[in-house]
Design a protein around this motif. Structure first.
Motif, short mmCIF file in Angstrom:
data_model
loop_
_atom_site.label_atom_id
_atom_site.label_comp_id
_atom_site.label_asym_id
_atom_site.label_seq_id
_atom_site.Cartn_x
_atom_site.Cartn_y
_atom_site.Cartn_z
N ASN A 14 -6.22 0.71 -0.45
CA ASN A 14 -5.28 0.42 0.15
C ASN A 14 -4.89 1.23 1.58
OD1 ASN A 14 -3.43 0.40 -2.43
ND2 ASN A 14 -4.19 2.24 -3.58
N GLU A 15 -5.66 1.88 2.20
CA GLU A 15 -5.31 2.18 3.23
C GLU A 15 -5.85 0.90 4.09
OE1 GLU A 15 -6.24 7.10 3.00
OE2 GLU A 15 -7.92 5.25 3.06
N LEU A 16 -6.85 0.39 3.74
CA LEU A 16 -7.04 -0.49 4.43
C LEU A 16 -5.64 -1.88 4.52
CD1 LEU A 16 -8.48 -2.59 5.85
CD2 LEU A 16 -9.93 -3.49 4.16
N LEU A 17 -5.45 -1.86 2.94
CA LEU A 17 -4.10 -2.66 3.61
C LEU A 17 -2.82 -2.66 4.13
CD1 LEU A 17 -2.67 -5.11 1.99
CD2 LEU A 17 -1.67 -4.12 0.57
N SER A 18 -2.74 -1.05 4.61
CA SER A 18 -1.37 -0.46 4.90
C SER A 18 -2.07 -1.33 6.68
CB SER A 18 -1.36 0.94 4.83
OG SER A 18 -0.50 1.56 5.55
N SER A 31 -8.14 -1.78 13.63
CA SER A 31 -9.06 -1.54 12.86
C SER A 31 -8.68 -2.20 11.72
CB SER A 31 -8.91 0.36 12.36
OG SER A 31 -7.69 0.56 11.94
N CYS A 32 -8.34 -2.70 10.92
CA CYS A 32 -8.44 -3.49 9.67
C CYS A 32 -9.28 -4.53 10.36
CB CYS A 32 -6.80 -3.96 10.36
SG CYS A 32 -6.90 -5.43 8.92
N THR A 70 -7.26 -9.44 2.85
CA THR A 70 -5.40 -9.29 2.36
C THR A 70 -5.11 -9.39 1.60
OG1 THR A 70 -4.78 -10.32 4.40
CG2 THR A 70 -5.02 -8.00 4.71
N LEU A 71 -5.29 -10.70 1.47
CA LEU A 71 -4.14 -11.82 0.17
C LEU A 71 -5.55 -10.43 -1.52
CD1 LEU A 71 -3.42 -13.70 -0.79
CD2 LEU A 71 -4.49 -15.34 -0.94
N PHE A 72 -6.44 -11.04 -1.06
CA PHE A 72 -7.58 -10.02 -2.30
C PHE A 72 -6.58 -9.15 -2.64
CE2 PHE A 72 -10.40 -8.83 -5.03
CZ PHE A 72 -11.06 -9.71 -5.07
N LEU A 73 -6.88 -7.62 -1.70
CA LEU A 73 -6.15 -6.99 -1.63
C LEU A 73 -4.30 -6.63 -2.22
CD1 LEU A 73 -7.10 -5.46 1.34
CD2 LEU A 73 -8.07 -4.31 -0.52
#
Length: 99
Positions: A14-18, A31-32, A70-73
């Motif tokens: 969740n945090e990575l996608l954000s 950072s992503c 990101t698409l996977f997330l």
């Protein structure tokens, strides 16, 4: 000189996608990319991360790798509570399975 406190904790999918979706904040966006690049680089050495192994093509760009993750997330919201490292490894393993 004063140092700033270091944060050594992990973050979730969740945090990575954000962070990856935050085009207004260069630090989050960077950072992503950095996080995904780091996990991808480790997988590129043949390492296994949380049970996942990936074999991305040598000519895959970081932008392509980031898009895959990101698409996977986005497509797996029920699992985004997992650690970001696990999610990146899972996404890359799914997209670029090893022979």
């Amino acid at each position: 000189f004063m140092g700033s406190p270091a944060w050594a904790g992990f973050f979730t999918g969740n945090e990575l996608l954000s962070r990856c979706n935050d085009n207004d904040d260069d630090v989050n966006w960077g950072s992503c990319f950095g996080y995904i690049a780091g996990v991808s680089d480790v997988l590129g050495t043949g390492a296994v991360i949380t049970g996942w192994k990936a074999c991305a093509p040598e000519n895959a760009t970081l932008g392509q790798i980031k898009d895959v993750v990101t698409l996977f997330l986005v497509n797996h919201p029920a699992e985004r509570h997992l650690t970001a490292e696990s999610f990146v490894a899972w996404a890359l393993s799914d997209a670029f399975p090893c022979p």
